[in-house]
Design a protein around this motif. Structure first.
Motif, PDB file in Angstrom:
ATOM      1  N   GLU A 229       0.863  -1.390   0.261  1.00 23.68           N
ATOM      2  CA  GLU A 229       0.178   0.217   0.448  1.00 23.68           C
ATOM      3  C   GLU A 229       0.636   1.496  -0.244  1.00 23.68           C
ATOM      4  O   GLU A 229       0.378   2.437  -0.636  1.00 23.68           O
ATOM      5  N   ILE A 230       2.267   1.363   0.145  1.00 25.22           N
ATOM      6  CA  ILE A 230       3.114   2.108   0.147  1.00 25.22           C
ATOM      7  C   ILE A 230       3.522   1.942  -1.184  1.00 25.22           C
ATOM      8  O   ILE A 230       3.972   1.406  -1.522  1.00 25.22           O
ATOM      9  N   MET A 231       3.517   3.580  -2.491  1.00 23.75           N
ATOM     10  CA  MET A 231       3.248   3.415  -3.336  1.00 23.75           C
ATOM     11  C   MET A 231       5.256   3.255  -3.638  1.00 23.75           C
ATOM     12  O   MET A 231       5.380   2.688  -4.504  1.00 23.75           O
ATOM     13  N   HIS A 232       6.072   3.947  -2.965  1.00 26.31           N
ATOM     14  CA  HIS A 232       7.497   3.631  -3.012  1.00 26.31           C
ATOM     15  C   HIS A 232       7.836   3.629  -1.605  1.00 26.31           C
ATOM     16  O   HIS A 232       9.002   3.624  -0.987  1.00 26.31           O
ATOM     17  N   GLY A 233       7.422   2.126  -1.641  1.00 24.07           N
ATOM     18  CA  GLY A 233       8.120   0.941  -0.352  1.00 24.07           C
ATOM     19  C   GLY A 233       9.911   0.668  -0.443  1.00 24.07           C
ATOM     20  O   GLY A 233       9.640  -0.474  -1.055  1.00 24.07           O
TER      21      GLY A 233
END
Length: 467
Positions: A229-233
């Protein structure tokens, strides 16, 4: 580097498009990590300088004098101390000749060129700068303060560069295909290596090693996380857990061109039923784009149709409700997909993004909606053209903080079943991304091998190859 004629032809076309003035293409300088002689490696040249002048050496500026039909490569030759440490290199004059530029000069001559042009009222064209050393150089040459340079950058030059770079030449497509082949190795390695008990960072490091072994570098920092869910994880020291999903978004840069793919797969060997329900929606949206993308189709329309499809299918799962058209108009779908369907790709992984989203991805016919959450991240909306290279990357994400904020404020409450959405806060996210070439009658995947993405294919690959 491509053939000498490639760069000659590109600059000739550029002069036709810009029509008058002096054009400056600033190559990049080495960037120190913590002191001057310890620089980031590998060196990355400015993409537009590369496109027109083809050379990777630092400290160069390309000059195109449109009115006098003259081209120059500006830069200082290295001295004996540099030769001792780095070996002999071609002179600036030799570099110029390789790309069909007749004249060269040391860097001090650039100020004289700009002063002479200014004294005659001729326009000095430059692209929006993104490095502070370049901004200082532009200020020294033109007197324009760095805070005003993006606004003062030449719109004529921006539009000319976008027009040329957006449509890929055959040798560019071949280069992207090769980068996609390395991307295949990166992603299938991730699928093989991933297992419970390892850290995200460990797997991410192995993914990066594939790029460094087979290409020049990553095309962007690798995203590998069970928090999809973190776009740039970026990979963290978090331990991978059975039952979670791993989202891997990575690519390489090879021969100055990029690849960019995303896959989401189980840390275990099988998807759960709940994971498959969400995955199948993303899969259907991904495949719809492949079916309809072709010259003349507006990418904005493809994006919005996918948002409608996603909304309908989320309604079937009880996560959304109400009229689909009104939900999409209100931006309710952005709770789950707060980004655009895809972007142009080429020498930059988000191709030419530094020139401005409005100029690269839009035109007089299609303008971005910068006010609405989600739609403001749609980097591309204009009509597709043959030999555009695009990413197709729908996703569904369950972002706990966003869920809380929208629920507390009542935002789009007529279209969202917050009680049901609440039960997905531990889900993570799913994204599927492929690089596609727009062909005369449709589009095709880039790369000689397809990274598995249909659920049965993913599970079969993991079952066969995971250690």
């Amino acid at each position: 580097m491509f053939s000498r004629e490639t760069y000659i032809n590109r600059r000739a076309e550029l002069k036709k498009l810009v029509k008058s003035g002096v054009i400056l293409f600033f190559g990049n300088n080495e960037s120190p990590m913590n002191y001057p002689n310890n620089t980031y490696y590998p060196f990355r040249q400015d993409s537009s300088f590369l496109y027109y002048f083809g050379q990777h050496r630092d400290g160069l500026v390309g000059v195109v004098d449109v009115d006098n039909n003259r081209e120059m490569l500006i830069g200082n030759d290295i001295d004996i101390e540099d030769i001792v440490w780095y070996g002999s290199v071609d002179s600036v004059a030799e570099l110029a000749a390789e790309v069909g530029v007749a004249d060269s000069a040391p860097m001090k001559e650039l100020k004289n060129i700009c002063d002479e042009a200014a004294s005659k009222g001729r326009k000095i064209h430059f692209l929006p700068p993104y490095r502070h050393d370049t901004m200082i150089q532009i200020m020294d040459l033109t007197g324009i303060h760095p805070s005003k340079q993006r606004k003062e950058a030449s719109l004529e030059l921006i539009m000319a560069v976008v027009k040329q770079r957006a449509t890929k030449e055959p040798q560019e497509i071949e280069a992207i295909e090769k980068a996609c082949d390395v991307g295949y190795l990166m992603h299938t390695t991730a699928m093989r290596v991933t297992k419970a008990g390892l850290t995200e960072k460990y797997v991410g490091g192995i993914i990066d090693s594939v790029a460094l072994s087979h290409a020049s570098k990553n095309s962007f920092p690798t995203i590998f996380s069970q928090h999809g869910e973190i776009m740039h994880g970026i990979p963290r020291l978090d331990v991978l857990q059975e039952g979670r999903l791993a989202l891997c978004d990575c690519g390489c840069e090879l021969n100055d061109y990029c690849s960019d793919n995303t896959r989401t797969f189980p840390v275990a060997k099988k998807f759960t039923q709940r994971q498959l329900e969400i995955y199948s929606i993303v899969e259907a949206c991904h495949d719809y784009a492949i079916e309809v993308a072709k010259p003349g189709v507006k990418w904005m329309d493809v994006h919005l149709n996918i948002c409608r499809m996603m909304t309908d299918k989320l309604k079937e799962l009880g996560l959304m409700k109400g009229d689909t058209e009104e939900a999409v108009k209100a931006g309710a779908h952005a709770m789950f997909m707060p980004h655009g369907l895809g972007h142009m790709m080429g020498m930059d992984v988000h191709d030419m993004e530094g020139l401005g989203q409005t100029y690269v991805g839009f035109d007089e016919e299609t303008q971005p909606n910068l006010e609405q959450f989600g739609t403001n991240c749609l980097r591309m909306g204009r009509r597709l053209q043959e030999n555009f290279v695009m990413t197709d990357e729908p996703g569904i994400y369950f972002i706990p903080s966003l869920i809380d904020e929208w629920r507390d404020s009542g935002h789009c409450a007529d279209f969202l079943n917050f009680d049901k959405i609440e039960t997905y806060k531990d889900f993570g996210g799913i994204r599927l991304e492929d690089d596609i070439l727009i062909t005369p009658n449709g589009c095709r995947f880039l790369g000689n091998k397809r990274i598995p993405y249909h659920p049965k294919d993913v599970e079969a690959y993991i079952e066969e190859y995971r250690e």
